[in-house]
Design a protein around this motif. Sequence first.
Motif, PDB file in Angstrom:
ATOM      1  N   ILE A   1      -2.906  -6.071   7.523  1.00  0.00           N
ATOM      2  CA  ILE A   1      -2.343  -4.750   8.001  1.00  0.00           C
ATOM      3  C   ILE A   1      -1.430  -5.392   9.114  1.00  0.00           C
ATOM      4  O   ILE A   1      -0.294  -4.531   9.394  1.00  0.00           O
ATOM      5  N   HIS A   2      -1.677  -6.432   9.885  1.00  0.00           N
ATOM      6  CA  HIS A   2      -0.595  -6.953  10.788  1.00  0.00           C
ATOM      7  C   HIS A   2       0.442  -7.452  10.243  1.00  0.00           C
ATOM      8  O   HIS A   2       1.831  -7.538  10.665  1.00  0.00           O
TER       9      HIS A   2
ATOM     10  N   THR B   1       1.032   1.044   6.749  1.00  0.00           N
ATOM     11  CA  THR B   1       0.025   1.747   5.855  1.00  0.00           C
ATOM     12  C   THR B   1       0.071   3.063   5.906  1.00  0.00           C
ATOM     13  O   THR B   1       0.372   3.687   6.789  1.00  0.00           O
TER      14      THR B   1
END
Length: 264
Positions: free
Chosen positions: A178-179, A184
């Motif tokens: 996600i980083h 997303t």
Amino acid sequence: MDRQALHDYTLTIIKEAGERIRKSFFETMYIETKSDANDLVTNIDKETEAFIVKKIHAYDESFRILGEEGMAEEEISSLEGVVWMVDPIDGTMNFVRQRRNFAISIAIYVDGVGQAGYIYDVVADELYFALKGQGAYMNGQRLSPLEALPLNEAIVGINAVWATPNPRVEHEGIIKLIHTLRGTRSLGSATLEIVAVATGRMDAYLSFRLSPWDIAAGIIIAQEVGAVSSTLDLNAVNLLNQDTFIVANPSIHKELVGDYITLK
């Protein structure tokens, strides 16, 4: 089997089913829960699937049907012969609460090979379809092949299930992913998320538990523009049982799974 005639017939079925759903917005809806309080089914789901099943069998009674609501009343334990996979309303929670962001999904498989896939975003009136080897289309316009991109520019569909005490996935890798990503998204409808990958609006979609009718049509459409589908441990997609799932731009597929997603 006359593939063009069957294609034309299926387009008629799915458009008629969509019109029936739109009219249902003005009728009384009855809502039930299935496996848990967030797993909903309505009378419209059941009525729509029953309508589709009746239409399929009117064309050929020998066709077998695997549908989410079980309205075909048959057990499917193999993909031999002609098997239809039907989800009358994918995104029932969205249907109930938003009256949008849901879709009808129909797929036709012959001896386990996807021959035709159809996804109809009912409210947007966007009909996506693909015939094996003939490209993918939205309302008759051919979709372009996917273009390569680096992972740090990708948008990936993933819902909040990863953050629960899920025994199948390592959380640290998902957090790292996600980083890394540009962003997303979570649409609440697997079929529409797969379509988003096929159109390039998203670059991958992953889920930790999907059923065959959630993905059967979408993977045919996505494949026709170059997307790659697999389980999260890089095995072939399971079209008889629930399993993990990823569909992605081929330039990031193996990197996503190999470097960030670890199943326990």
